[in-house]
Design a protein around this motif. Structure first.
Motif, mmCIF file in Angstrom:
data_model
loop_
_atom_site.group_PDB
_atom_site.id
_atom_site.type_symbol
_atom_site.label_atom_id
_atom_site.label_comp_id
_atom_site.label_asym_id
_atom_site.label_seq_id
_atom_site.Cartn_x
_atom_site.Cartn_y
_atom_site.Cartn_z
ATOM 1 N N UNK A 68 69.099 17.764 57.382
ATOM 2 C CA UNK A 68 68.949 16.674 56.423
ATOM 3 C C UNK A 68 69.767 16.943 55.165
ATOM 4 N N UNK A 69 69.790 18.198 54.730
ATOM 5 C CA UNK A 69 70.598 18.533 53.562
ATOM 6 C C UNK A 69 72.081 18.347 53.846
ATOM 7 N N UNK A 70 72.480 18.470 55.108
ATOM 8 C CA UNK A 70 73.882 18.281 55.489
ATOM 9 C C UNK A 70 74.222 16.818 55.737
ATOM 10 N N UNK A 71 73.231 15.941 55.681
ATOM 11 C CA UNK A 71 73.470 14.531 55.983
ATOM 12 C C UNK A 71 73.592 14.255 57.463
ATOM 13 N N UNK A 116 75.010 26.775 56.276
ATOM 14 C CA UNK A 116 73.857 25.967 56.668
ATOM 15 C C UNK A 116 74.038 25.426 58.086
ATOM 16 N N UNK A 117 75.248 24.956 58.429
ATOM 17 C CA UNK A 117 75.499 24.436 59.773
ATOM 18 C C UNK A 117 75.340 25.546 60.817
ATOM 19 N N UNK A 118 75.833 26.764 60.510
ATOM 20 C CA UNK A 118 75.679 27.883 61.445
ATOM 21 C C UNK A 118 74.201 28.205 61.661
ATOM 22 N N UNK A 119 73.409 28.127 60.609
ATOM 23 C CA UNK A 119 71.973 28.425 60.751
ATOM 24 C C UNK A 119 71.297 27.366 61.619
ATOM 25 N N UNK A 120 71.664 26.085 61.441
ATOM 26 C CA UNK A 120 71.063 25.019 62.255
ATOM 27 C C UNK A 120 71.389 25.235 63.727
ATOM 28 N N UNK A 121 72.676 25.378 64.047
ATOM 29 C CA UNK A 121 73.074 25.552 65.447
ATOM 30 C C UNK A 121 72.549 26.870 66.015
ATOM 31 N N UNK A 153 60.691 33.371 54.501
ATOM 32 C CA UNK A 153 61.689 33.415 53.428
ATOM 33 C C UNK A 153 62.842 32.469 53.739
ATOM 34 N N UNK A 154 63.276 32.474 55.018
ATOM 35 C CA UNK A 154 64.391 31.603 55.399
ATOM 36 C C UNK A 154 64.017 30.132 55.234
ATOM 37 N N UNK A 155 62.769 29.798 55.596
ATOM 38 C CA UNK A 155 62.347 28.398 55.435
ATOM 39 C C UNK A 155 62.256 28.019 53.963
ATOM 40 N N UNK A 156 61.702 28.910 53.155
ATOM 41 C CA UNK A 156 61.578 28.604 51.732
ATOM 42 C C UNK A 156 62.936 28.478 51.069
ATOM 43 N N UNK A 157 63.914 29.243 51.558
ATOM 44 C CA UNK A 157 65.246 29.202 50.956
ATOM 45 C C UNK A 157 66.201 28.257 51.678
ATOM 46 N N UNK A 158 65.663 27.496 52.656
ATOM 47 C CA UNK A 158 66.544 26.571 53.376
ATOM 48 C C UNK A 158 67.055 25.461 52.484
ATOM 49 N N UNK A 159 66.421 25.273 51.332
ATOM 50 C CA UNK A 159 66.948 24.308 50.363
ATOM 51 C C UNK A 159 68.289 24.746 49.815
ATOM 52 N N UNK A 160 68.626 26.013 49.954
ATOM 53 C CA UNK A 160 69.921 26.476 49.459
ATOM 54 C C UNK A 160 71.065 25.841 50.217
ATOM 55 N N UNK A 161 70.757 25.266 51.395
ATOM 56 C CA UNK A 161 71.811 24.583 52.134
ATOM 57 C C UNK A 161 72.389 23.437 51.352
ATOM 58 N N UNK A 162 71.578 22.817 50.447
ATOM 59 C CA UNK A 162 72.076 21.710 49.645
ATOM 60 C C UNK A 162 72.880 22.191 48.449
#
Length: 435
Positions: free
Chosen positions: A409-412, A329-334, A277-286
């Motif tokens: 990538x969504x964060x640039x 999104x940045x918190x999830x990446x780190x 679910x988290x991967x499918x919704x990772x587009x929400x970071x954009x």
């Protein structure tokens, strides 16, 4: 000898074809014009030579012998001169191979005088024509043939024309390649997460048709990927309900080794579903609204959360920068990077660096076994795991780094992995910031 390398780019091949064709056509045109000019100039020079020799010999023949010497300087030309003697000792000339100047002299006065031609040895081609005037005095025509002179401006014109050919070839190739370059750039930057403006569909018919095809392709790929993500999210979401019911039933079972194994399997399934679910919704970071944060305080808060839970996570370095980003999104990446470091290395060290030009680098270092060099790119693929084990404590679900990459990538930002020289793995996140 090896074969000459062939041009690798379409622009180089088109430029080579255009330039070779233009140079060949220009060479043929220039050669024909030069040959015609040469023939005309030669005919004019030979005609002038015949008339001049005929007139000069007739003049000298009619002048008194004592006056002839005073006329010689006035009768001298660039390529020939007259002498009142028998000339130099030379070799008889074969008239079949005689220069065109000798044939012209023969035509000019050969009917009235007995001519004898001799080649004079020396560094430059030279010959003499001997004859006897009517009073018995010898007369020698000393000839030094020279090439037909070219205009001094002709090489400059040739260079200017060649430069024009190069410029025209470059413009033609640029006009022909520009639409393809634009199409290639659009395909390289194709990103359903951040769709770019459609290509301009104006211009030549072929270019407009290709632009429409690329725009349609981009729309279809975007729709397909979104549909796939929605399907994955729906399946993962719907699986959570039966898994929860199964866990409730397992809780009602008596304690036994089978119950523990079943509970562990359900926990692993639930974790996998949540990661899906988290991967499918990772587009929400954009789609998250960006806002300005204090990067130092943000990282300090993140690390303190791990330390409060007893995890060995430390933070070094500072930037003093304000960052325009999407905090969740940045918190999830780190968080994913730190979780990986804790899972495989037992500890994580977060390093923050700023180069003074607005570029920020956050590195997560661990003391684990690292990743084989051949696998560094593959680990970003969804569900890919270096270990073949299905044990979640070692192999994981294979989605943590995929989610981190997609969100970065969504964060640039740019996310990369490398093995450290002293052992362990370094996960590096680079992005720009404004002070």
């Amino acid at each position: 000898m090896g074969r000459l390398p062939r041009p690798r780019t379409l622009a180089a091949r088109l430029a080579l074809i255009f330039l070779a064709g233009l140079l060949l056509a220009y060479g043929l045109s220039f050669s024909s014009q030069f040959y015609e000019r040469y023939q005309t100039s030669r005919d004019m020079m030979l005609g002038s030579l015949e008339m001049d020799v005929h007139t000069t010999v007739a003049l000298l023949d009619h002048l008194p012998a004592e006056e002839r010497a005073s006329w010689l300087p006035r009768l001298e030309r660039r390529n020939y001169r007259f002498r009142l003697d028998r000339g130099l000792l030379g070799e008889p000339m074969d008239l079949d191979q005689a220069p065109v100047a000798a044939a012209a002299i023969q035509r000019a006065i050969g009917e009235h005088y007995d001519l004898r031609f001799e080649n004079i040895p020396g560094d430059l081609p030279r010959f003499q024509a001997h004859l006897t005037l009517k009073d018995g005095s010898p007369l020698t025509l000393d000839v030094t043939p020279r090439p037909i002179p070219l205009a001094h401006w002709l090489p400059l014109v040739l260079l200017v024309q060649l430069a024009l050919l190069l410029v025209c070839t470059g413009l033609a190739v640029r006009m022909a390649i520009r639409p393809l370059t634009r199409l290639a750039g659009s395909l390289d930057n194709l990103d359903p997460d951040a769709p770019k403006p459609p290509l301009d569909e104006n211009g030549p018919r072929e270019v407009a048709h290709a632009a429409r095809a690329v725009n349609a392709l981009q729309a279809r790929i975007g729709a397909y990927l979104k549909e796939r993500m929605q399907l994955l999210a729906a399946i993962s979401h719907d699986l959570q309900t039966p898994i929860t019911r199964m866990k409730l039933r397992v809780e009602q079972m008596d304690d036994s080794p089978e119950r523990e194994r079943l509970w562990s399997d359900l926990e692993e399934m639930q974790h996998l579903v949540r990661e899906g679910v988290a991967y499918a919704r990772s587009l929400d970071g954009a789609s998250e609204a960006p806002r300005r944060i204090d990067l130092d305080a943000f990282l300090d808060s993140l690390v303190c959360d791990y330390q409060d839970s007893g995890q060995r996570v430390t933070l070094t370095g500072s930037s003093g920068l304000q960052l325009e980003t999407r905090p969740h999104a940045l918190r999830r990446v780190l968080g994913n990077l730190i979780d990986n470091a804790l899972k495989f290395g037992g500890s994580a060290r977060v390093e923050l660096q700023a180069d003074g030009h607005g570029m920020v680098r956050v590195q997560v270092l661990d003391e684990g076994p690292g990743i084989p060099e051949a696998e560094l790119e593959n680990v970003f693929k969804p569900f890919y795991r270096v270990e073949s084990s299905r044990n979640r404590s070692t192999g994981g679900t294979g989605l943590g780094l995929a989610i981190a990459l997609q969100l970065s990538q969504a964060l640039g930002a740019r996310l990369s992995l490398r093995n450290r020289d002293g052992g362990g793995l370094c996960a590096r996140l680079e992005f720009g910031a404004s002070a």
